[in-house]
Design an enzyme around this catalytic site. Structure first.
Site, PDB file in Angstrom:
ATOM      1  N   LYS A 238      -8.978   8.598   3.040  1.00 32.51           N
ATOM      2  CA  LYS A 238     -10.018   7.101   2.360  1.00 32.51           C
ATOM      3  C   LYS A 238     -11.673   7.222   3.005  1.00 32.51           C
ATOM      4  O   LYS A 238     -11.501   6.026   2.329  1.00 32.51           O
ATOM      5  CB  LYS A 238      -9.107   6.234   3.139  1.00 32.51           C
ATOM      6  CG  LYS A 238      -7.636   5.349   2.076  1.00 32.51           C
ATOM      7  CD  LYS A 238      -6.710   4.812   3.000  1.00 32.51           C
ATOM      8  CE  LYS A 238      -5.199   4.266   2.284  1.00 32.51           C
ATOM      9  NZ  LYS A 238      -4.436   5.175   2.312  1.00 32.51           N
TER      10      LYS A 238
ATOM     11  N   HIS B 174      -2.067   8.159   5.856  1.00 31.86           N
ATOM     12  CA  HIS B 174      -2.904   6.552   5.313  1.00 31.86           C
ATOM     13  C   HIS B 174      -3.883   6.488   6.123  1.00 31.86           C
ATOM     14  O   HIS B 174      -5.021   5.691   5.143  1.00 31.86           O
ATOM     15  CB  HIS B 174      -1.344   5.692   5.822  1.00 31.86           C
ATOM     16  CG  HIS B 174      -1.743   4.388   5.034  1.00 31.86           C
ATOM     17  ND1 HIS B 174      -1.709   4.182   3.324  1.00 31.86           N
ATOM     18  CD2 HIS B 174      -1.628   2.894   5.955  1.00 31.86           C
ATOM     19  CE1 HIS B 174      -2.033   2.975   3.494  1.00 31.86           C
ATOM     20  NE2 HIS B 174      -1.650   2.766   4.590  1.00 31.86           N
TER      21      HIS B 174
ATOM     22  N   HIS C 181      -9.438   2.292   0.211  1.00 29.07           N
ATOM     23  CA  HIS C 181      -8.298   2.316   0.322  1.00 29.07           C
ATOM     24  C   HIS C 181      -8.101   1.401  -1.393  1.00 29.07           C
ATOM     25  O   HIS C 181      -8.288   0.262  -1.362  1.00 29.07           O
ATOM     26  CB  HIS C 181      -7.764   0.738   1.461  1.00 29.07           C
ATOM     27  CG  HIS C 181      -6.948   0.776   1.728  1.00 29.07           C
ATOM     28  ND1 HIS C 181      -5.325   1.422   0.298  1.00 29.07           N
ATOM     29  CD2 HIS C 181      -5.501   0.187   2.506  1.00 29.07           C
ATOM     30  CE1 HIS C 181      -3.954   1.297   1.359  1.00 29.07           C
ATOM     31  NE2 HIS C 181      -4.234   0.843   2.384  1.00 29.07           N
TER      32      HIS C 181
ATOM     33  N   CYS D 166       0.964  -1.088  -0.291  1.00 30.43           N
ATOM     34  CA  CYS D 166       0.169   0.022   0.184  1.00 30.43           C
ATOM     35  C   CYS D 166       1.207   1.679   0.024  1.00 30.43           C
ATOM     36  O   CYS D 166       0.620   2.254  -0.030  1.00 30.43           O
ATOM     37  CB  CYS D 166      -1.059  -0.470   1.138  1.00 30.43           C
ATOM     38  SG  CYS D 166      -1.841  -1.816   1.063  1.00 30.43           S
TER      39      CYS D 166
ATOM     40  N   PHE E  81       1.886  -3.449   3.950  1.00 31.81           N
ATOM     41  CA  PHE E  81       2.169  -4.270   4.650  1.00 31.81           C
ATOM     42  C   PHE E  81       4.010  -4.904   3.805  1.00 31.81           C
ATOM     43  O   PHE E  81       4.229  -4.869   3.326  1.00 31.81           O
ATOM     44  CB  PHE E  81       2.060  -5.268   3.723  1.00 31.81           C
ATOM     45  CG  PHE E  81       0.217  -5.956   4.695  1.00 31.81           C
ATOM     46  CD1 PHE E  81      -0.348  -5.053   5.552  1.00 31.81           C
ATOM     47  CD2 PHE E  81      -1.599  -6.402   4.257  1.00 31.81           C
ATOM     48  CE1 PHE E  81      -2.021  -5.175   6.163  1.00 31.81           C
ATOM     49  CE2 PHE E  81      -2.241  -6.683   4.293  1.00 31.81           C
ATOM     50  CZ  PHE E  81      -2.654  -6.393   5.541  1.00 31.81           C
TER      51      PHE E  81
END
Length: 417
Positions: free
Chosen positions: A339, A306, A344, A166, A403
């Site tokens: 978001k 984020h 996302h 991401c 991740f």
């Protein structure tokens, strides 16, 4: 070091298939999420997503050519064309008037051609290896996006993709900034693209218990920093910027939208899916970007967080911002996660959210964090709840995590000659 500016941008998203539509949705808090229509979700825990709607690839190429591309490449073409034209760069190299050996592409995806992989795997199992498409490999690999764009525009400079989940789009823009800074290119098309609303993604993320299950209320399912958030909502699309060396842009009379002044990239070295609980890795990326930009914490006007709407991300990201900026400065800066509007978009998130930073500088508006109803004591900064804020935005920061413990930060500044 050479200065790098933004001269164009393009977007495809569930909240609009152009930068103008996307920005309007962000500012007005118009959510683009809804029930999944691409496949039957009866047996799925999560049945909602951010699907790109009303997308017609034949506006950009023939249907025959489009069949040779996975959707993540098609989204990149649409966003790339808009970015090029908004920068005043002709799509045809013969009409462009720049050195195409100095024009590169770094548009990446966090996952790749999952649709093609899934379809071809089914074909292999049911019909045998002799029925696999000869285009299966080039359609599924992630570097097809920059490859297709390079061929489309005749860009012969640096050309590749990277992958950091991401954080992919943000990393791509940051690395493209470095390429221009160190004189490897004069112009770079950079950003992210993703087609993730499909069976394996929803099933896999649901198995991790990372996704929202507010299936009866998709418009309020993505609620970054809210106490009652229950996971992210996957979406798709593409966000692409044109980055250009300042003098090159001035010589051709390009409109300068903002300047890119800093970039930081770090690793948490902690866990494959969870961010560092103390926020140390992300905080270090913010500090590195600030150092490159030559700014102090008090200089930052806006952070596009984020803000995934997962319990751990939003809490740990709040800690990271406090750690990087210091408690006092962190409480003064305007923060939001867009978001809530876009969901996302995984590898495309950084591209779309960097566009939000540039638009915030252009328009002196901080887009809101929508669906913020109940404050979370662990997320106690100013997240611009629900309503856009009029604010002089001179310096904007985009923050993305992925991740694997990947952290990426890009800093934009209002251009001053």
């Amino acid at each position: 070091m050479r200065r790098v500016v933004v001269t164009g941008y393009g977007a495809v998203s569930c909240a609009g298939n152009s930068v103008a539509e996307l920005w309007s949705s962000m500012v007005e808090g118009r959510c683009g999420l809804g029930p999944v229509t691409k496949f039957d979700t009866t047996e799925y825990r999560t049945k909602i997503a951010g699907e790109v709607r009303n997308f017609d690839i034949t506006k950009y190429m023939s249907a025959k050519d489009a069949k040779r591309m996975d959707m993540f490449c098609q989204y990149a073409v649409a966003a790339g064309d808009e970015a090029m034209l908004s920068a005043g760069l002709a799509l045809d190299p013969a009409e462009r008037g720049i050195d195409d050996r100095r024009f590169g592409v770094l548009v990446s995806t966090g996952i790749g051609g999952l649709i093609v992989i899934a379809d071809q795997q089914d074909t292999l199992r049911t019909r045998g290896p002799g029925r696999i498409s000869p285009l299966a490999i080039p359609m599924m690999i992630g570097d097809s996006a920059p490859g297709c764009l390079s061929i489309r525009y005749g860009a012969k400079g640096p050309n590749f993709s990277l992958m950091s989940a991401c954080a992919t789009g943000c990393h791509s823009i940051g690395e493209a900034w470095w390429m221009i800074r160190r004189n490897d290119a004069d112009v770079m098309l950079a950003g992210g693209t993703e087609e993730s609303v499909m069976e394996i993604c929803l099933a896999g993320f649901s198995a991790m218990k990372a996704m929202s299950q507010r299936n009866d209320d998709p418009l309020h399912a993505s609620r970054p920093f809210d106490l009652n958030r229950d996971g992210f909502v996957a979406s798709e699309g593409s966000g692409v910027l044109v980055l250009e060396e300042l003098e090159h842009a001035k010589r051709r009379g390009a409109k300068i939208l903002a300047e890119v002044v800093g970039y930081g990239a770090t690793g948490d070295a902690f866990h494959i899916t969870s961010p560092d609980p103390e926020g140390a890795g992300d905080a270090n990326a913010i500090r590195i970007a600030m150092q490159h930009a030559g700014i102090q914490a008090e200089d930052i006007d806006y952070i596009n967080a984020h803000g995934t709407s997962t319990h751990l991300n939003d809490m740990y990201e709040t800690r990271a911002i406090k750690l990087a900026l210091g408690e006092a400065a962190a409480r003064k800066v305007a923060i939001s996660s867009t978001k809530g509007v876009t969901g996302h978009a995984l590898g495309a998130a950084g591209g779309l959210e960097c566009i939000a930073c540039v638009k915030a500088i252009e328009n002196s508006i901080v887009p809101p964090t929508i669906n913020y109803e109940t404050p979370d004591p662990e997320c106690d900064l100013d997240v611009t709840p629900n309503v856009a804020a009029k604010r002089d935005v001179r310096i904007a920061v985009n923050n993305n995590l992925g991740f694997g413990g990947h952290n990426a930060v890009v800093i934009f500044k209002r251009y001053e000659d």
